[in-house]
Every structure is written in structure tokens, then in C-alpha cells.
Design an enzyme around this catalytic site. Structure first.
Site, PDB file in Angstrom:
ATOM      1  CE  LYS A  43      37.194  77.698  51.248  1.00  0.00           C
ATOM      2  NZ  LYS A  43      36.129  78.591  50.757  1.00  0.00           N
ATOM      3  CG  ASN A  67      33.935  84.648  48.090  1.00  0.00           C
ATOM      4  OD1 ASN A  67      34.312  83.522  47.710  1.00  0.00           O
ATOM      5  ND2 ASN A  67      32.771  84.850  48.686  1.00  0.00           N
ATOM      6  N   GLY A  70      36.363  79.572  45.126  1.00  0.00           N
ATOM      7  CA  GLY A  70      36.257  78.293  44.419  1.00  0.00           C
ATOM      8  C   GLY A  70      36.584  77.095  45.289  1.00  0.00           C
ATOM      9  CG  ASN A  97      30.757  74.620  54.711  1.00  0.00           C
ATOM     10  OD1 ASN A  97      31.129  74.489  53.553  1.00  0.00           O
ATOM     11  ND2 ASN A  97      29.668  75.303  55.027  1.00  0.00           N
ATOM     12  CB  CYS A 127      29.710  76.781  46.774  1.00  0.00           C
ATOM     13  SG  CYS A 127      31.145  77.763  46.310  1.00  0.00           S
ATOM     14  CE  LYS A 162      26.660  79.161  54.221  1.00  0.00           C
ATOM     15  NZ  LYS A 162      28.030  79.482  54.618  1.00  0.00           N
ATOM     16  CG  ASN A 189      27.018  80.281  50.442  1.00  0.00           C
ATOM     17  OD1 ASN A 189      27.839  81.174  50.229  1.00  0.00           O
ATOM     18  ND2 ASN A 189      27.369  79.017  50.543  1.00  0.00           N
ATOM     19  N   GLY A 241      25.777  89.365  56.512  1.00  0.00           N
ATOM     20  CA  GLY A 241      26.032  90.765  56.843  1.00  0.00           C
ATOM     21  C   GLY A 241      26.066  91.108  58.317  1.00  0.00           C
ATOM     22  N   GLY A 262      30.585  86.196  59.043  1.00  0.00           N
ATOM     23  CA  GLY A 262      31.530  85.901  57.972  1.00  0.00           C
ATOM     24  C   GLY A 262      32.441  87.061  57.638  1.00  0.00           C
TER      25      GLY A 262
HETATM   26  C1  FMN Z   1      35.858  84.593  51.197  1.00  0.00           C
HETATM   27  C2  FMN Z   1      34.629  83.774  51.495  1.00  0.00           C
HETATM   28  C3  FMN Z   1      34.681  82.392  51.384  1.00  0.00           C
HETATM   29  C4  FMN Z   1      33.536  81.616  51.655  1.00  0.00           C
HETATM   30  N1  FMN Z   1      33.620  80.258  51.579  1.00  0.00           N
HETATM   31  C5  FMN Z   1      32.532  79.498  51.920  1.00  0.00           C
HETATM   32  C6  FMN Z   1      32.608  78.067  51.948  1.00  0.00           C
HETATM   33  O1  FMN Z   1      33.657  77.466  51.687  1.00  0.00           O
HETATM   34  N2  FMN Z   1      31.483  77.374  52.288  1.00  0.00           N
HETATM   35  C7  FMN Z   1      30.301  78.009  52.612  1.00  0.00           C
HETATM   36  O2  FMN Z   1      29.316  77.337  52.930  1.00  0.00           O
HETATM   37  N3  FMN Z   1      30.220  79.359  52.620  1.00  0.00           N
HETATM   38  C8  FMN Z   1      31.296  80.108  52.289  1.00  0.00           C
HETATM   39  N4  FMN Z   1      31.203  81.474  52.313  1.00  0.00           N
HETATM   40  C9  FMN Z   1      29.912  82.120  52.673  1.00  0.00           C
HETATM   41  C10 FMN Z   1      29.893  82.549  54.140  1.00  0.00           C
HETATM   42  O3  FMN Z   1      30.056  81.439  55.007  1.00  0.00           O
HETATM   43  C11 FMN Z   1      28.560  83.261  54.462  1.00  0.00           C
HETATM   44  O4  FMN Z   1      27.490  82.359  54.203  1.00  0.00           O
HETATM   45  C12 FMN Z   1      28.331  84.516  53.612  1.00  0.00           C
HETATM   46  O5  FMN Z   1      29.543  85.210  53.400  1.00  0.00           O
HETATM   47  C13 FMN Z   1      27.297  85.469  54.234  1.00  0.00           C
HETATM   48  O6  FMN Z   1      27.695  85.915  55.508  1.00  0.00           O
HETATM   49  P1  FMN Z   1      28.499  87.309  55.744  1.00  0.00           P
HETATM   50  O7  FMN Z   1      27.735  88.373  55.030  1.00  0.00           O
HETATM   51  O8  FMN Z   1      28.552  87.456  57.243  1.00  0.00           O
HETATM   52  O9  FMN Z   1      29.854  87.115  55.148  1.00  0.00           O
HETATM   53  C14 FMN Z   1      32.332  82.262  52.027  1.00  0.00           C
HETATM   54  C15 FMN Z   1      32.289  83.661  52.136  1.00  0.00           C
HETATM   55  C16 FMN Z   1      33.415  84.420  51.883  1.00  0.00           C
HETATM   56  C17 FMN Z   1      33.324  85.913  52.024  1.00  0.00           C
END
Ligand code: FMN
Length: 299
Positions: A43, A67, A70, A97, A127, A162, A189, A241, A262
Site C-alpha cells: 500500500k 477510488n 487518499g 510503494n 496518486c 511509477k 496509475n 486493467g 490491481g
Molecule cells: C483502491 C486502490 C488503491 C490504490 N492505491 C494505490 C497506492 O497507494 N499507490 C499506488 O501507486 N497506486 C495505487 N493504486 C493504483 C494501482 O496500483 C494501479 O496502478 C491501478 O489501479 C491500475 O491497475 P488496475 O487497473 O489493475 O487496478 C490504487 C488502486 C486502487 C484501485
């Protein structure tokens, strides 16, 4: 057969659980053997503990989710003391991270993580859900250059940066991060989006916009990963995705060394194992001995 090397760190396979969707791995141990994973990205951590945002934090949309968490997290010190010892025992690569709102905070946290046992530092300059939450660093490549350079000086750990899909120019951004000392690039992200509750006639999220992830973003994420793979020489970790092994193979064919999963973890907690096994079966069927044979074959 599936092993990959990311900036000197050997991963047993290319599948990494993405930051913010897998906590620190503990809860998932109840569902499957997390040592199957190539790695876990923690996280998002910040120097001081963070409560995260008020109001709705997650919202399901067609083909994905939104999402606005925060960056809720216990802070770097508590991570090193309470979470890292458990993660070390999981027998998979540990990626920390790191987020923040000032260069000084990023640097102080990076110094602390440098002394810990983490394998890779993933610098989150992307973020979208916190005011001054790193997003500013992820838009303009000259600003990213500065922060990556400062963090580079603060750590000898492999440094993966990232990127945000909201960057002004994704290739220029990647190139500048590499010039400033990034050993690897991960992307993407979440995308900035809005949802409106038509009954209350108000935005769903307190910050109005939130981060969109899941299958809806895959084609755009794949395009950005393809472009970045064409303009930097460091390993690229693609995400956005991915929910099947076919998705993962597409990212590898676009040039990714490894991939992160993710949103799909929320739908099926052991989806990463399905993806790992799918990749293994695909390689066996196609007579592929090493992922290098197919990495970046799309020109
Ligand atoms: C609920 C949630 C919380 C996330 N928190 C972070 C985070 O703390 N740090 C970060 O670099 N990315 C965060 N992400 C982004 C994911 O790591 C990822 O880059 C993004 O969701 C795209 O991948 P996905 O489509 O497979 O989810 C978060 C994504 C989600 C859905």
C-alpha cells in the site's frame, strides 16, 4: 521458465500484486499461498501515518472501479516495524510503494526505507487522490526529474518510478525519470474520472474526481506501456486493467518485463495465481522457453 530480472532483483514470475489493492499481503494469505507471486507492491506509504479521505472511497463502475482512498497508511516507521517482518516471510519480492506531498518528505522516507530489507522502492509520483499528493510530480517531467533525482541520492535500493497516465507527455516523463536515476519504470496509475449520483445530484466523491482502474483502462494503459517501452532502456512494469493471463501476455508483448494486477484482486483474491498458471500453460503450449522470446515483439 517464467523468472524475470527487474533492476537486479530476480522475480520467480512476472506477476506482482499492485499497490493499494493487496494491502501488505497478510489478508490474502488466508486465500492462497502468496509465495506464488513474483512480488508484492505495498500500500502506498508516506512519511507520517495518513487517515485517507472522507466520504465514499470506492465506487464500482461498468468495466472497472473508481477510488479515492487518499493514501491511508500507517506511515513508513510503522511499516518497517510492524508490516515488513511479515512481508519478508512471504518468500516473494517486497516492493515498497512510496508517496508524499513534499520532496523533503519523500527523501526522509526513502532514507528510512533504504536501511530496511525491502527489495525495490517504487516511487509513486502519480496518486490522483490526495491534494498535493504526488500528482503534481507526475504531470510535468521537469518536476519529476527533480524529485527522482533527490530520492536517487537518498537510496541505493533499486528505484522504480511509477508514472501517471495523466502525465503531459508519457514518453518525455519516462525519459526524464531515467535521466534522474530511475532503474525501472512502472505504469500506469489510475486515470482521473468523475461519477455523479443523480438522486442526490451530487458527485459521488468528496474530491469530485477519483481514480479509474480496471478493464475499462486496459487499452489506454497498454498503449502507454508500449510507447514507454519504445523510448527507455530500463525494465518496464506494465499495469492497468489486467485480469487474465491473456492481458498479461499482451503487456509483455508490448515490452513489459513484469506486470502488476490491481483491481482484479478485489473480484477474485487469488486471480494472480490464475494469471501465473495461465502464463505457464501458454508458454508450454506455444513452446516458449523464456519470456524474453516474446517480450516487446510488437514493434
Ligand atoms: C483502491 C486502490 C488503491 C490504490 N492505491 C494505490 C497506492 O497507494 N499507490 C499506488 O501507486 N497506486 C495505487 N493504486 C493504483 C494501482 O496500483 C494501479 O496502478 C491501478 O489501479 C491500475 O491497475 P488496475 O487497473 O489493475 O487496478 C490504487 C488502486 C486502487 C484501485
Amino acid at each position: 521458465m517464467t523468472s524475470v530480472n527487474i533492476c537486479g532483483v530476480e522475480l520467480k514470475n512476472p506477476v506482482i500484486a499492485a499497490s493499494g489493492t493487496f494491502g501488505f499481503g497478510g489478508e490474502f494469505s488466508d486465500y492462497f499461498d502468496v509465495s506464488r507471486l513474483g512480488g508484492i507492491s505495498s500500500k502506498g506509504l508516506t512519511l507520517a501515518p495518513k487517515q485517507g479521505n472522507d466520504g465514499v472511497r470506492m465506487h464500482e463502475v461498468r468495466s472497472g472501479m473508481m477510488n479515492s482512498v487518499g493514501l491511508q497508511n500507517p506511515g513508513v516507521e510503522a511499516f518497517i516495524k510492524d508490516e515488513l517482518p511479515q512481508m519478508e516471510k512471504m518468500n516473494t519480492a517486497v516492493i515498497a510503494n512510496l508517496g508524499g506531498s513534499t520532496i523533503e518528505d519523500y527523501v526522509r522516507a526513502a532514507v528510512m526505507l533504504d536501511k530496511s530489507s525491502i527489495d525495490i522502492l517504487e516511487l509513486n509520483i502519480s496518486c490522483p487522490n490526495v491534494k498535493e499528493g504526488g500528482m503534481a510530480f507526475g504531470i510535468k517531467s521537469c518536476v519529476a526529474y527533480e524529485i527522482v533525482g533527490e530520492v536517487r541520492k537518498a537510496t541505493s535500493k533499486p528505484l522504480m518510478v511509477k508514472l501517471s497516465p495523466n502525465a503531459e507527455d508519457i514518453c518525455d516523463m519516462a525519459i526524464n525519470c531515467c535521466k534522474a536515476g530511475a532503474d525501472a519504470i512502472s505504469l500506469v496509475n489510475t486515470f482521473k474520472g468523475i461519477a455523479i449520483d443523480i438522486k442526490s445530484r451530487k458527485p459521488v466523491f468528496e474530491n469530485i474526481s477519483a481514480g479509474v482502474s480496471g478493464p475499462a483502462i486496459k487499452p489506454m494503459a497498454l498503449r502507454m506501456v508500449y510507447e514507454v517501452c519504445g523510448c527507455v532502456d530500463v525494465p518496464v512494469v506494465g499495469m492497468g486493467g489486467i485480469s487474465t493471463y491473456e492481458d498479461a501476455i499482451e503487456f509483455i508483448m508490448a515490452g513489459s518485463h513484469a506486470i502488476q494486477v490491481g483491481t482484479a484482486n478485489f473480484i477474485k483474491p487469488d486471480i494472480c495465481v490464475d494469471i501465473i498458471e495461465g502464463i505457464e500453460a501458454f508458454m508450454a503450449r506455444e513452446g516458449i522457453k523464456s519470456l524474453e522470446e516474446i517480450r516487446g515483439i510488437i514493434k
